[in-house]
Design an enzyme around this catalytic site. Structure first.
Site, mmCIF file in Angstrom:
data_model
loop_
_atom_site.group_PDB
_atom_site.id
_atom_site.type_symbol
_atom_site.label_atom_id
_atom_site.label_comp_id
_atom_site.label_asym_id
_atom_site.label_seq_id
_atom_site.Cartn_x
_atom_site.Cartn_y
_atom_site.Cartn_z
ATOM 1 N N ASN A 172 0.432 -1.140 0.434
ATOM 2 C CA ASN A 172 0.001 -0.377 0.130
ATOM 3 C C ASN A 172 1.151 0.911 -0.194
ATOM 4 O O ASN A 172 2.141 0.917 0.090
ATOM 5 C CB ASN A 172 -0.368 0.239 1.064
ATOM 6 C CG ASN A 172 0.177 -0.151 2.615
ATOM 7 O OD1 ASN A 172 0.326 1.142 2.901
ATOM 8 N ND2 ASN A 172 -0.263 -0.816 3.100
ATOM 9 N N ASP B 1 -4.709 -5.936 5.174
ATOM 10 C CA ASP B 1 -5.490 -7.104 5.223
ATOM 11 C C ASP B 1 -6.533 -8.601 5.432
ATOM 12 O O ASP B 1 -6.259 -9.298 5.487
ATOM 13 C CB ASP B 1 -7.353 -6.421 5.262
ATOM 14 C CG ASP B 1 -7.206 -5.133 6.209
ATOM 15 O OD1 ASP B 1 -6.841 -5.359 7.485
ATOM 16 O OD2 ASP B 1 -8.197 -4.105 5.334
ATOM 17 N N LYS C 196 9.919 -16.964 -9.506
ATOM 18 C CA LYS C 196 9.026 -15.145 -10.316
ATOM 19 C C LYS C 196 7.699 -16.517 -10.886
ATOM 20 O O LYS C 196 8.027 -17.126 -11.568
ATOM 21 C CB LYS C 196 10.241 -14.875 -10.791
ATOM 22 C CG LYS C 196 9.437 -13.880 -11.797
ATOM 23 C CD LYS C 196 10.213 -13.283 -11.965
ATOM 24 C CE LYS C 196 9.738 -12.058 -13.404
ATOM 25 N NZ LYS C 196 10.546 -11.438 -14.188
ATOM 26 N N PHE D 84 -5.753 4.123 14.383
ATOM 27 C CA PHE D 84 -5.457 4.542 13.490
ATOM 28 C C PHE D 84 -6.813 4.623 12.414
ATOM 29 O O PHE D 84 -6.870 3.306 12.021
ATOM 30 C CB PHE D 84 -4.242 4.464 12.868
ATOM 31 C CG PHE D 84 -3.512 6.075 12.856
ATOM 32 C CD1 PHE D 84 -2.752 6.248 13.931
ATOM 33 C CD2 PHE D 84 -3.305 7.557 12.021
ATOM 34 C CE1 PHE D 84 -1.762 7.547 14.165
ATOM 35 C CE2 PHE D 84 -2.808 8.118 12.712
ATOM 36 C CZ PHE D 84 -2.380 8.367 13.091
ATOM 37 N N LYS E 249 -14.358 0.877 15.245
ATOM 38 C CA LYS E 249 -12.876 0.027 15.113
ATOM 39 C C LYS E 249 -11.969 0.177 16.402
ATOM 40 O O LYS E 249 -11.891 -0.714 17.258
ATOM 41 C CB LYS E 249 -11.782 0.843 13.803
ATOM 42 C CG LYS E 249 -12.235 0.201 13.279
ATOM 43 C CD LYS E 249 -10.798 1.326 11.752
ATOM 44 C CE LYS E 249 -11.403 0.920 10.034
ATOM 45 N NZ LYS E 249 -11.216 0.438 9.614
ATOM 46 N N LYS F 208 -11.936 -2.943 19.087
ATOM 47 C CA LYS F 208 -10.573 -2.598 18.956
ATOM 48 C C LYS F 208 -10.207 -3.323 20.016
ATOM 49 O O LYS F 208 -9.000 -3.033 20.586
ATOM 50 C CB LYS F 208 -9.038 -2.775 17.805
ATOM 51 C CG LYS F 208 -10.156 -2.933 16.316
ATOM 52 C CD LYS F 208 -8.302 -2.569 15.359
ATOM 53 C CE LYS F 208 -9.790 -3.043 13.748
ATOM 54 N NZ LYS F 208 -7.967 -3.262 12.979
HETATM 55 O O1 PMT Z 1 2.603 6.042 6.245
HETATM 56 P P1 PMT Z 1 2.006 7.458 5.469
HETATM 57 O O2 PMT Z 1 2.633 7.676 4.691
HETATM 58 O O3 PMT Z 1 3.116 8.964 6.963
HETATM 59 O O4 PMT Z 1 0.769 7.523 6.019
HETATM 60 C C1 PMT Z 1 -0.143 7.773 7.376
HETATM 61 C C2 PMT Z 1 -1.605 6.883 7.071
HETATM 62 C C3 PMT Z 1 -2.475 6.819 5.994
HETATM 63 C C4 PMT Z 1 -1.038 4.869 6.789
HETATM 64 C C5 PMT Z 1 -1.577 6.561 8.418
HETATM 65 O O5 PMT Z 1 -2.179 7.536 9.068
HETATM 66 C C6 PMT Z 1 -3.063 5.718 8.819
HETATM 67 O O6 PMT Z 1 -4.312 6.246 8.809
HETATM 68 N N1 PMT Z 1 -2.830 3.934 9.278
HETATM 69 C C7 PMT Z 1 -3.963 3.996 9.696
HETATM 70 C C8 PMT Z 1 -3.999 2.032 8.569
HETATM 71 C C9 PMT Z 1 -4.675 1.566 8.811
HETATM 72 O O7 PMT Z 1 -4.187 0.378 8.256
HETATM 73 O O8 PMT Z 1 -6.045 1.558 8.980
HETATM 74 P P2 PMT Z 1 -7.254 0.819 9.025
HETATM 75 O O9 PMT Z 1 -8.291 1.645 9.114
HETATM 76 O O10 PMT Z 1 -6.628 -0.208 8.024
HETATM 77 O O11 PMT Z 1 -6.366 -0.258 10.051
HETATM 78 C C10 PMT Z 1 -6.811 -0.147 11.010
HETATM 79 C C11 PMT Z 1 -6.341 -0.059 13.002
HETATM 80 O O12 PMT Z 1 -6.083 -1.209 13.234
HETATM 81 C C12 PMT Z 1 -4.586 0.767 11.926
HETATM 82 O O13 PMT Z 1 -4.414 1.117 13.784
HETATM 83 C C13 PMT Z 1 -4.010 -0.683 11.591
HETATM 84 O O14 PMT Z 1 -2.885 -0.576 12.014
HETATM 85 C C14 PMT Z 1 -4.539 -1.623 12.597
HETATM 86 N N2 PMT Z 1 -4.819 -2.984 12.095
HETATM 87 C C15 PMT Z 1 -5.515 -3.181 10.727
HETATM 88 C C16 PMT Z 1 -5.072 -4.615 10.074
HETATM 89 C C17 PMT Z 1 -4.189 -5.264 10.535
HETATM 90 N N3 PMT Z 1 -4.852 -7.070 10.088
HETATM 91 N N4 PMT Z 1 -3.860 -5.086 11.714
HETATM 92 C C18 PMT Z 1 -4.108 -3.952 12.483
HETATM 93 O O15 PMT Z 1 -3.397 -4.061 13.456
#
Ligand code: PMT
Length: 425
Positions: free
Chosen positions: A225, A294, A304, A338, A352, A356
């Site tokens: 990503n 995810d 490859k 986040f 979330k 969580k």
């Molecule tokens: O790195 P930059 O370019 O500065 O960009 C910053 C950012 C956009 C990455 C950051 O600000 C941000 O939004 N981070 C969260 C990205 C994310 O995966 O969001 P989500 O809504 O999909 O996940 C929710 C939370 O669960 C997040 O805290 C994530 O770390 C966590 N998660 C998600 C999926 C997973 N399998 N395991 C997790 O722990």
């Protein structure tokens, strides 16, 4: 009585904060230069070692001798004067400072600092230093309000320099308005606050995750990503600057690990999971900024994958939700998540937060051009467990990092207030 004790102890604590700190104080040529004398005196009384530098114009207002006597150190003024104490004077001053303070800061020095002009000892020292830098502007209201000065001040703020807001009142030029140098006690209080803040997270262990994960398809390809790690690295950097012990679990990025931060480099979500779980029990908080995939390919080809005509179908399987797991096994830790959303920010972020088991969640709209992935700025809404929410305007990721850490500290403060020190039997 309690208030008096609190006041006494906070004053004593302030003095401890400055003991042995090296402060370089730059005096520029404004009528308020005389107030810098009291600033030096107060800093010295609080135990700081103060080194003064003056522009030539400043010496028109207050003599070098005054500052030499008050600071107890030679005053640096002329780039080309015979070196008395410092090696290459501006570099030596720039390096020795734990903090640099420009009091008063004229519109001229502010403008030069904003564009990086270095044409005398003061401005070369400002440009060379890596120390925290404070400007205390003082000038005529018209000059202060002039868009040129305002833009210059915003540039300095954006770069992380602190601007001590001028006061409003009667100015030496005869007008009433904004532009007065604040009282010396208020300026020195800003210095105390800064060093207090530098210790605000001392004793705390914080785990930050940053960057995106890479899910391998074969030895050369992956699903990934757009996360650059900037948001998470900014949090790690500022947490370390505030005295926390920081471990940064980071996906691949081009960013340098901030000073004082221990980094664990990972690639995939499952590697991140392992690294995070290995640290979890010993940390006081987790800030999960990373963009974790995810899904991952069900199979990773050992060689490859060769192209062939027609479509290629990939089967993806779910990755572990690391933050969900942390929420399930939460003990003493504060959990900060986040949420990266493109629509229905509040609904998804609150879900979330709940699912969580987080203490708060920082939600960003990643469809905006100036927020989310790969930008230097971000615009967020923060949602708390108790239903509160706050919307923050666009700001630099560095500034947002500081704000998130302020909120984290507030959570700890609230938690410790809730603990009864002397429970009734
Ligand atoms: O790195 P930059 O370019 O500065 O960009 C910053 C950012 C956009 C990455 C950051 O600000 C941000 O939004 N981070 C969260 C990205 C994310 O995966 O969001 P989500 O809504 O999909 O996940 C929710 C939370 O669960 C997040 O805290 C994530 O770390 C966590 N998660 C998600 C999926 C997973 N399998 N395991 C997790 O722990």
């Amino acid at each position: 009585m309690a208030t008096l004790l609190t006041r006494l102890s906070s004053k004593a604590m302030d003095n401890l904060l400055l003991k042995g700190k090296k402060i370089v104080l730059g005096v520029t040529g404004g009528i308020a230069a005389y107030k810098a004398v009291e600033v030096v005196s107060r800093l010295r009384k609080a135990g700081a070692e103060v080194h003064v530098m003056m522009t030539r114009e400043a010496t028109e207002f207050v003599t070098e001798l005054t500052f030499r006597e008050i600071s107890g150190n030679p005053v640096a003024q002329d780039m080309w004067a015979k070196v008395q104490q410092y090696n290459v004077e501006h570099i030596a001053l720039a390096n020795l400072a734990d903090l640099m303070l420009i009091v008063p800061a004229t519109a001229n020095v502010i403008a030069k600092a904003a564009v990086g002009i270095a044409d005398d000892l003061m401005t070369t020292t400002i440009l060379a230093t890596k120390a925290p830098l404070f400007f205390a502007p003082a000038m005529n209201t018209g000059m202060y309000e002039n868009p040129a000065t305002q833009v210059n001040l915003s540039v300095l703020k954006e770069r992380g320099f602190r601007i001590i807001e001028p006061a409003t009142g009667h100015l030496a030029c005869g007008v009433e308005g904004k532009g007065r140098l604040p009282e010396p006690a208020a300026i020195v209080q800003e210095v105390f606050d800064f060093f207090a803040e530098a210790k605000a997270l001392q004793g705390k262990r914080i785990l930050v995750t940053a960057g995106g994960t890479e899910e391998a398809l074969d030895p050369v390809r992956f699903l990934g990503n757009r996360s650059t790690g900037r948001m998470g690295y900014a949090i790690a950097e500022i947490a370390a600057k505030r005295g926390a012990e920081v471990v940064l679990v980071s996906g691949p990025t081009s960013l340098a690990v901030p000073a004082g931060v221990r980094a664990v480099k990972i690639r995939s979500a499952r590697e991140m999971e392992q690294a995070v779980l290995a640290e979890y029990d010993r940390v006081d908080a987790v800030i999960k900024t990373a963009a974790v995939a995810d899904y991952r390919p069900k199979e990773t080809a050992p060689q490859k994958i060769k192209k062939s005509d027609g479509e290629l179908t990939l089967t993806l399987v779910r990755n572990p939700d690391i933050l969900y797991k942390l929420g399930q096994h939460k003990k003493h830790q504060v959990l900060v998540g986040f949420a990266a959303e493109t629509n229905d920010l509040e609904t998804y972020a609150r879900k979330k937060l709940e699912k969580k088991n987080l203490d708060f969640i920082v939600a960003n709209d990643v469809s905006a051009h100036d927020a989310g992935f790969g930008t230097d700025t971000n615009r967020v809404q923060i949602f708390y467990r108790d239903g509160r929410e706050e919307s923050q305007p666009l700001m630099s990721k560095a500034r947002l990092a500081g704000l998130i850490l302020d909120r984290l500290k507030e959570q700890w403060d609230e938690m410790s207030e809730g603990i009864e020190l002397f429970p009734k039997s």
